[in-house]
Design an enzyme around this catalytic site. Structure first.
Site, mmCIF file in Angstrom:
data_model
loop_
_atom_site.group_PDB
_atom_site.id
_atom_site.type_symbol
_atom_site.label_atom_id
_atom_site.label_comp_id
_atom_site.label_asym_id
_atom_site.label_seq_id
_atom_site.Cartn_x
_atom_site.Cartn_y
_atom_site.Cartn_z
ATOM 1 N N THR A 24 42.385 37.612 38.132
ATOM 2 C CA THR A 24 44.084 37.420 39.384
ATOM 3 C C THR A 24 44.188 36.032 39.445
ATOM 4 O O THR A 24 43.971 35.939 38.560
ATOM 5 C CB THR A 24 43.098 38.587 40.488
ATOM 6 O OG1 THR A 24 42.503 37.884 41.413
ATOM 7 C CG2 THR A 24 43.090 39.384 39.944
ATOM 8 N N ASP A 63 31.963 38.778 39.272
ATOM 9 C CA ASP A 63 32.818 39.797 38.370
ATOM 10 C C ASP A 63 33.687 39.004 37.672
ATOM 11 O O ASP A 63 34.520 38.454 38.516
ATOM 12 C CB ASP A 63 33.377 41.292 38.373
ATOM 13 C CG ASP A 63 34.163 41.391 37.544
ATOM 14 O OD1 ASP A 63 33.603 42.130 36.940
ATOM 15 O OD2 ASP A 63 34.946 40.776 37.404
ATOM 16 N N TYR A 68 39.764 34.916 32.023
ATOM 17 C CA TYR A 68 40.174 34.195 33.106
ATOM 18 C C TYR A 68 39.890 33.141 33.054
ATOM 19 O O TYR A 68 40.318 32.393 34.267
ATOM 20 C CB TYR A 68 39.273 35.146 34.292
ATOM 21 C CG TYR A 68 39.225 36.566 34.632
ATOM 22 C CD1 TYR A 68 39.944 37.324 34.346
ATOM 23 C CD2 TYR A 68 37.946 37.385 35.205
ATOM 24 C CE1 TYR A 68 40.188 38.834 34.040
ATOM 25 C CE2 TYR A 68 38.495 38.655 35.552
ATOM 26 C CZ TYR A 68 39.416 39.013 34.950
ATOM 27 O OH TYR A 68 39.304 40.654 35.403
ATOM 28 N N GLN A 183 35.186 49.716 33.832
ATOM 29 C CA GLN A 183 36.212 49.246 34.403
ATOM 30 C C GLN A 183 36.989 49.710 34.069
ATOM 31 O O GLN A 183 37.687 49.218 33.788
ATOM 32 C CB GLN A 183 35.397 47.465 34.604
ATOM 33 C CG GLN A 183 36.461 47.128 36.310
ATOM 34 C CD GLN A 183 35.471 45.068 36.320
ATOM 35 O OE1 GLN A 183 36.312 44.518 36.011
ATOM 36 N NE2 GLN A 183 34.779 44.733 35.935
#
Length: 305
Positions: A24, A63, A68, A183
């Protein structure tokens, strides 16, 4: 602080039932879109600091994902934490990472992840999305390679992310190892990303990991959303925050929450969800009140039936 309980994957591997996510807002592609400059070293120090803070607070499951671009930061933070905490070792930290962008060459992808994470093995290695053709890869090739990594000990467990029932049923036609985890986005307002998925995963002993578990808190119209009065009432009863009530609901539905924060008090707050329990009636109330209201915190990751 109450210890994080462990779950058991279908292969017997123990997994801390709460994960600290370094995606995120911490992902470099997202930082770039916000105009944040990444140093020439490629290391974004605030991400290192937040993972280190999470570990110091008591988190033991981190995680991340190659997409990312935070694996190096995770590796540095874990290395520093273990140096300053000699009573712990690598086996005390559970690392989940994912392959997608570089899935066309799985051997190179896992080698790079291991290098960046500064470890010899990954605890849980996931295929980030079934949309592998986006990066010139095929599930028929990538999944057997993950099975090889599993047999070689490079990954203690393997799984997928954002897979629907249709995706999983296709995987079964050639897989020799059933995914140990999937997930998916999961919260009170998103209880079944695609029809029958949650039931299918529970039935087939595939662990559900929930990203976006705080969807009932981050929803834009929180004040008027149907679950808010229930959360506020339970907040007063248990002296916990709405976020803690939401995470506890996720945990009590036998789903592992993946959450994150940049604030130290909230890092500790998420760990405190194991110090109390919702009653069965309260879990059912949250489930029922929320079910008719749909909110995707990450609409671009919604799996297709």
């Amino acid at each position: 602080m109450t210890a994080i309980p462990e779950g058991t994957l279908s292969n017997g591997v123990k997994i801390p039932f709460l994960a600290f996510g370094v995606g995120t807002v911490w992902s470099k592609w997202r930082l770039r879109t916000r105009g944040v400059a990444i140093p020439e070293t490629g290391i974004y120090q605030p991400a290192v600091d937040v993972v280190l803070a999470a570990l110091r607070a008591g988190h033991r499951h981190i995680d991340t994902a190659e997409f990312y671009e935070t694996e190096e930061e995770v590796g540095l933070a874990i290395e520093q934490f273990l140096k300053e905490t000699p009573s712990l070792s690598r086996k005390d930290i559970f690392i989940t990472t994912k392959v997608w962008k570089y899935a066309a060459d799985p051997d190179a992808a896992i080698a790079e992840s291991l290098r960046k994470l500064r470890v010899d093995y990954i605890d849980l290695y996931l295929i980030h999305s079934p949309d592998l053709p986006k990066f010139n890869a095929k599930i028929e090739v990538v999944w057997p390679k993950l099975e090889e990594f599993y047999k070689q000990g490079k990954a203690r467990a393997i799984g997928v992310s954002n897979f629907s029932v249709k995706d999983l049923e296709y995987l079964r036609t050639f897989a020799k190892v059933t995914p140990h985890a999937n997930q998916i986005e999961y919260s009170p307002y998103q209880q079944d990303p695609t029809p029958g998925l949650v039931e299918y995963l529970h039935k087939n002993n595939i662990l559900i990991e929930a990203y976006g578990p705080l969807g009932a808190i981050t929803v834009e119209n929180y004040e008027t959303a149907p679950l808010t009065p229930v959360l506020e009432r339970l907040t007063k009863k248990y002296n916990k925050s709405p976020a803690q009530i939401s995470l506890r609901w996720v945990y009590q539905t036998n789903v592992l929450p993946v959450t994150t924060s940049s604030k130290t008090d909230r890092l500790k707050e998420s760990l405190d969800i194991f110090s109390f329990s919702l009653s069965d009636d309260e879990v059912s109330e949250i489930t029922t009140v929320s079910k008719a209201y749909q909110y995707h915190r990450y609409p671009s990751s919604v799996t297709k039936p």
